[in-house]
Design an enzyme around this catalytic site. Sequence first.
Site, short mmCIF file in Angstrom:
data_model
loop_
_atom_site.label_atom_id
_atom_site.label_comp_id
_atom_site.label_asym_id
_atom_site.label_seq_id
_atom_site.Cartn_x
_atom_site.Cartn_y
_atom_site.Cartn_z
N GLU A 255 0.88 -1.17 0.00
CA GLU A 255 0.00 0.00 0.00
C GLU A 255 0.92 1.21 0.00
OE1 GLU A 255 -3.22 -0.37 -0.11
OE2 GLU A 255 -3.13 -2.53 0.19
N CYS A 294 -3.26 8.62 3.63
CA CYS A 294 -2.84 8.14 2.31
C CYS A 294 -3.95 8.30 1.28
CB CYS A 294 -2.41 6.69 2.41
SG CYS A 294 -3.66 5.67 3.20
P1 NAP Z 1 8.37 5.09 4.72
O1 NAP Z 1 9.46 6.03 5.03
O2 NAP Z 1 8.39 4.38 3.42
O3 NAP Z 1 8.35 4.03 5.93
C1 NAP Z 1 7.37 3.06 6.01
C2 NAP Z 1 7.85 1.93 6.89
O4 NAP Z 1 8.92 1.22 6.27
C3 NAP Z 1 8.39 2.38 8.24
O5 NAP Z 1 7.94 1.48 9.23
C4 NAP Z 1 9.88 2.28 8.06
O6 NAP Z 1 10.58 2.11 9.27
C5 NAP Z 1 9.93 1.02 7.23
N1 NAP Z 1 11.20 0.79 6.54
C6 NAP Z 1 12.01 1.68 5.96
N2 NAP Z 1 13.06 1.04 5.42
C7 NAP Z 1 12.91 -0.28 5.67
C8 NAP Z 1 13.67 -1.46 5.38
N3 NAP Z 1 14.81 -1.39 4.71
N4 NAP Z 1 13.20 -2.66 5.79
C9 NAP Z 1 12.04 -2.74 6.49
N5 NAP Z 1 11.28 -1.65 6.80
C10 NAP Z 1 11.71 -0.44 6.38
O7 NAP Z 1 6.94 5.78 4.80
P2 NAP Z 1 6.39 6.79 5.92
O8 NAP Z 1 7.14 8.07 5.75
O9 NAP Z 1 6.38 6.14 7.26
O10 NAP Z 1 4.87 6.94 5.48
C11 NAP Z 1 4.38 7.95 4.63
C12 NAP Z 1 3.96 7.41 3.30
O11 NAP Z 1 3.12 6.27 3.49
C13 NAP Z 1 3.12 8.39 2.51
O12 NAP Z 1 3.64 8.48 1.22
C14 NAP Z 1 1.72 7.78 2.48
O13 NAP Z 1 0.99 8.06 1.32
C15 NAP Z 1 2.01 6.34 2.60
N6 NAP Z 1 0.87 5.65 3.22
C16 NAP Z 1 0.15 4.78 2.45
C17 NAP Z 1 -0.95 4.13 3.00
C18 NAP Z 1 -1.75 3.16 2.18
O14 NAP Z 1 -2.58 2.45 2.76
N7 NAP Z 1 -1.57 3.08 0.89
C19 NAP Z 1 -1.30 4.35 4.34
C20 NAP Z 1 -0.54 5.23 5.07
C21 NAP Z 1 0.54 5.88 4.50
P3 NAP Z 1 11.29 3.35 10.02
O15 NAP Z 1 10.23 4.30 10.38
O16 NAP Z 1 11.95 2.70 11.17
O17 NAP Z 1 12.26 3.93 9.02
#
Ligand code: NAP
Length: 517
Positions: A255, A294
Amino acid sequence: MKLESYVNGQWRAGAGEGRPLINASTGEEIARADATGLDLGAATQFARERGTRALSALSFAERGALLKAIADTLQEHRAEFEDIARRNSGNTSADAAIDIDGGVFTLKTYARLGKSLGDAKMLIEADQEQLARDPVFFARHLWTTRPGAAVQINAFNFPSWGMWEKVAQALLAGVASVAKPATSTALLSERMARRVVEANILPEGALSLICGGADGLIDGLGPMDSVAFTGSADTANFLRRQIATMDPPPRLTVEADSVNATIIGPDVRPDDAVFDLAVREIVKATSVKAGQLCTNIRRIFAPADLSGALIEAAAARISKLKVGDPQDDAVRVGPLINAAQRDDALGKIERLLSECREVAAAPPPDAPAGSGFVAPRLLVCDAPEAASAAHEIEVFGPCATIMPYESLHQAAALATKAAGALALSLFSNNPETQMSVAAALGPWHGRLLMVDEEVGKNHTGHSIVMPQCVHGGPGRAGDGEELGGLRGLRLHLQRSAIQGGPAALTALSAAAAEASL
Ligand code: NAP
């Protein structure tokens, strides 16, 4: 305070200094999270071998009862959770309700589904196909629990709902969860998981929690495991590339981010009730959770001859929104979760302003430098055909852009410029418009909300994900799918065609619950 992870049935702190979690309104550090040195491979193995083994031995009704008990426990501690959400996520009380109560509602929805499936442990599809000329050889489709672990990686904007909606689906399917909340808002996830562990509801290994960075979390996964990822397209692509090198790979569902749109139909006039309903939804897009959803509306397609009235009505309300510390109950818009997110959102608004003009902004609060405040803004893009940034950049904050269109056909074509999105809404009283938007934009969206006068204010909102409906979107949105009632269990179950004689199939149908997924 240092957050601990719950692995191998124990709370453990990482060995490193960890990353700070801050009070979004003041910039002050409130906790740290770190998972350095934890054996994540052992944690997923424990989940798979202890948790999934125990859960899969239970019936759907028994698993549903566990979900109900989790929901009840969370409700008992709701005040504690809201306090954390206000501080760490900058949530107003209404924002916190979407995350906390949304999580509880989803757990209860899956608890009810479990109860309705009774003593069965498998699901069977209704249709029986005859495969031979004589009626002695048939096929039916059976869904069974995969004996793996469900790794669930979540984004920062839903530390409650994001975790519980994934846990609910996995647990009802009989699979143990290894939840990994985003570090910056993990305090709420940690506290909720801690209260559930203290209540001693779940079999050992059924729920694990990783607080802090989790490099290597998916390294040891195998073909019966799954990864459900929610977050940015960049991280999703990194995980996709990693999983593509694994042989055999775990299942992956994504997602990701999304530049969602709403269309105001060509039939709408300023004195129509749907016009007011659309304005209300646009104001919500620039205020609820400070735009950190999102599914949020980012682009608003309005008939060219209506756009002036729409801009005026929405701008009048957006410029009056009260922005500030959500500890003040009069505040409608809290901060983004930290200064890094604020800077990211402001930078992206700057990029949009190369193609758009600002027509309204709420007064910014007098905020400390380390806080996350971004004043809500309404932009207008006068030439949406020529624009690219306005269709491609997701400002993860309180900002939306109105774009005038000349024909419904053009509006639909512009909507597809986001390359696939989670949700689209349409405000129109015209069934033909509704039909043609559903047909043209269904392939590009996971969910379409149609608001007309009869629906009125009874709709659940453009941005709100209902557990009864599928959530996810094609293309840029990740091409994943979650929720949708029992459909959400598909990630954790294997569908097999069972071919055999009447005796075998009759025995199977007696043991499995009939369901269409
Ligand atoms: P993100 O930076 O991509 O991080 C998402 C998750 O991935 C975090 O838990 C992060 O952990 C983890 N992560 C990062 N690198 C990883 C790795 N190498 N291995 C395993 N896990 C890893 O996203 P965000 O900034 O938290 O969220 C914002 C984005 O999410 C927005 O673009 C939004 O649109 C999207 N979103 C989408 C939905 C949907 O349902 N489609 C819902 C909510 C949000 P850490 O925090 O520890 O780095």
